[in-house]
Design an enzyme around this catalytic site. Structure first.
Site, PDB file in Angstrom:
ATOM      1  N   LYS A   1       0.823  -1.216   0.000  1.00 24.16           N
ATOM      2  CA  LYS A   1       0.000   0.000   0.000  1.00 24.16           C
ATOM      3  C   LYS A   1       0.861   1.273   0.000  1.00 24.16           C
ATOM      4  CE  LYS A   1      -3.942  -2.212   2.224  1.00 24.16           C
ATOM      5  NZ  LYS A   1      -5.015  -2.057   3.242  1.00 24.16           N
TER       6      LYS A   1
ATOM      7  N   TYR B   1     -12.232  -1.792  -3.924  1.00 23.49           N
ATOM      8  CA  TYR B   1     -12.774  -1.936  -2.569  1.00 23.49           C
ATOM      9  C   TYR B   1     -14.299  -1.795  -2.539  1.00 23.49           C
ATOM     10  CZ  TYR B   1      -8.238  -2.160  -0.187  1.00 23.49           C
ATOM     11  OH  TYR B   1      -7.009  -2.556   0.291  1.00 23.49           O
TER      12      TYR B   1
ATOM     13  N   ASN C   1      -1.965   0.019   6.887  1.00 23.23           N
ATOM     14  CA  ASN C   1      -1.506  -1.291   7.362  1.00 23.23           C
ATOM     15  C   ASN C   1      -0.577  -1.996   6.365  1.00 23.23           C
ATOM     16  OD1 ASN C   1      -3.448  -1.902   5.498  1.00 23.23           O
ATOM     17  ND2 ASN C   1      -4.736  -3.125   6.856  1.00 23.23           N
TER      18      ASN C   1
ATOM     19  N   HIS D   1      -2.207  -5.364   1.568  1.00 25.25           N
ATOM     20  CA  HIS D   1      -3.503  -6.032   1.427  1.00 25.25           C
ATOM     21  C   HIS D   1      -3.260  -7.476   1.038  1.00 25.25           C
ATOM     22  CE1 HIS D   1      -7.590  -6.925   0.038  1.00 25.25           C
ATOM     23  NE2 HIS D   1      -7.016  -7.469  -1.011  1.00 25.25           N
TER      24      HIS D   1
ATOM     25  N   GLU E   1      -9.513 -10.437  -7.598  1.00 22.64           N
ATOM     26  CA  GLU E   1      -8.529  -9.367  -7.377  1.00 22.64           C
ATOM     27  C   GLU E   1      -7.333  -9.502  -8.320  1.00 22.64           C
ATOM     28  OE1 GLU E   1      -9.689  -8.597  -2.703  1.00 22.64           O
ATOM     29  OE2 GLU E   1      -7.678  -9.322  -3.182  1.00 22.64           O
TER      30      GLU E   1
HETATM   31  P1  CMP Z   1      -7.498  -4.449   3.663  1.00 19.93           P
HETATM   32  O1  CMP Z   1      -7.143  -5.802   4.139  1.00 19.93           O
HETATM   33  O2  CMP Z   1      -6.851  -3.945   2.429  1.00 19.93           O
HETATM   34  O3  CMP Z   1      -9.096  -4.372   3.472  1.00 19.93           O
HETATM   35  C1  CMP Z   1      -9.853  -3.214   3.685  1.00 19.93           C
HETATM   36  C2  CMP Z   1      -9.038  -2.063   4.195  1.00 19.93           C
HETATM   37  O4  CMP Z   1      -9.776  -1.009   4.782  1.00 19.93           O
HETATM   38  C3  CMP Z   1      -8.148  -2.550   5.318  1.00 19.93           C
HETATM   39  O5  CMP Z   1      -7.145  -3.401   4.838  1.00 19.93           O
HETATM   40  C4  CMP Z   1      -7.683  -1.226   5.906  1.00 19.93           C
HETATM   41  O6  CMP Z   1      -6.646  -0.613   5.136  1.00 19.93           O
HETATM   42  C5  CMP Z   1      -8.932  -0.344   5.747  1.00 19.93           C
HETATM   43  N1  CMP Z   1      -9.676  -0.150   6.995  1.00 19.93           N
HETATM   44  C6  CMP Z   1      -9.808   1.023   7.634  1.00 19.93           C
HETATM   45  N2  CMP Z   1     -10.578   0.900   8.717  1.00 19.93           N
HETATM   46  C7  CMP Z   1     -10.953  -0.388   8.785  1.00 19.93           C
HETATM   47  C8  CMP Z   1     -11.774  -1.138   9.688  1.00 19.93           C
HETATM   48  N3  CMP Z   1     -12.357  -0.566  10.755  1.00 19.93           N
HETATM   49  N4  CMP Z   1     -11.939  -2.447   9.462  1.00 19.93           N
HETATM   50  C9  CMP Z   1     -11.367  -3.035   8.369  1.00 19.93           C
HETATM   51  N5  CMP Z   1     -10.588  -2.369   7.473  1.00 19.93           N
HETATM   52  C10 CMP Z   1     -10.384  -1.063   7.673  1.00 19.93           C
END
Ligand code: CMP
Length: 148
Positions: A18, A58, A121, A124, A135
């Site tokens: 990311k 998303y 984070n 993904h 995806e």
């Molecule tokens: P990812 O696994 O890419 O899937 C959805 C993304 O939304 C997640 O990682 C985070 O980067 C973002 N995100 C932000 N807030 C939340 C939340 N409360 N729960 C899950 N995903 C979140």
């Protein structure tokens, strides 16, 4: 020789490094972590997602309160999408990544090492083989995928 799609017990998944991790200069370290975890890199693409692309990727989260912030974050800089394969790839990538919230991710996981919080984070990973197929098709054409 094996052809793509005939990966001899292997499973396929997708990861995205990311914008936070790319910006911090951790692309190479994250790729090394994945190779050390015995993932095969089948295809890799560095790109800056448009708003429409991030929204589409998303789309399952479009009703969630974090969706607008997530789209803004994912379009804030380049990402690196990587098509990966290994045995049990979906579950193994989720282990190696750690919990969604970087502050809760187990020690030594990619999100523990390179993530900051629940949104920023670092990486993904697809959550099921079905979503992995969707995806992967979002980022790569069949002709891009190179087997061993
Ligand atoms: P990812 O696994 O890419 O899937 C959805 C993304 O939304 C997640 O990682 C985070 O980067 C973002 N995100 C932000 N807030 C939340 C939340 N409360 N729960 C899950 N995903 C979140």
């Amino acid at each position: 020789m094996m052809s793509v799609g005939e990966t001899g017990g292997m499973e396929e998944t997708l990861t995205i490094i990311k914008p936070d991790a790319v910006r911090a200069g951790n692309t190479g370290r994250i790729i090394a972590h994945l190779e050390d975890a015995r993932f095969e890199i089948q295809a890799m693409r560095r790109m800056h997602l448009s708003r429409a692309q991030a929204e589409a990727f998303y789309a399952v989260h479009r009703e969630r309160p974090f969706y607008a912030d997530l789209v803004a974050f994912m379009t804030s800089g380049p990402v690196v999408a990587i098509a990966l394969a290994r045995e049990n790839a979906v579950a193994h990538l989720r282990d190696v990544m750690g919990a969604t919230d970087s502050t809760q991710a187990a020690e030594g996981t990619i999100r523990n090492l390179y993530g900051t919080n629940i949104q920023n984070n670092a990486i993904h990973g697809s959550d099921s083989p079905e979503n992995a197929a969707i995806e992967r098709a979002f980022f790569f054409a069949a002709c891009d995928l190179v087997g061993r």
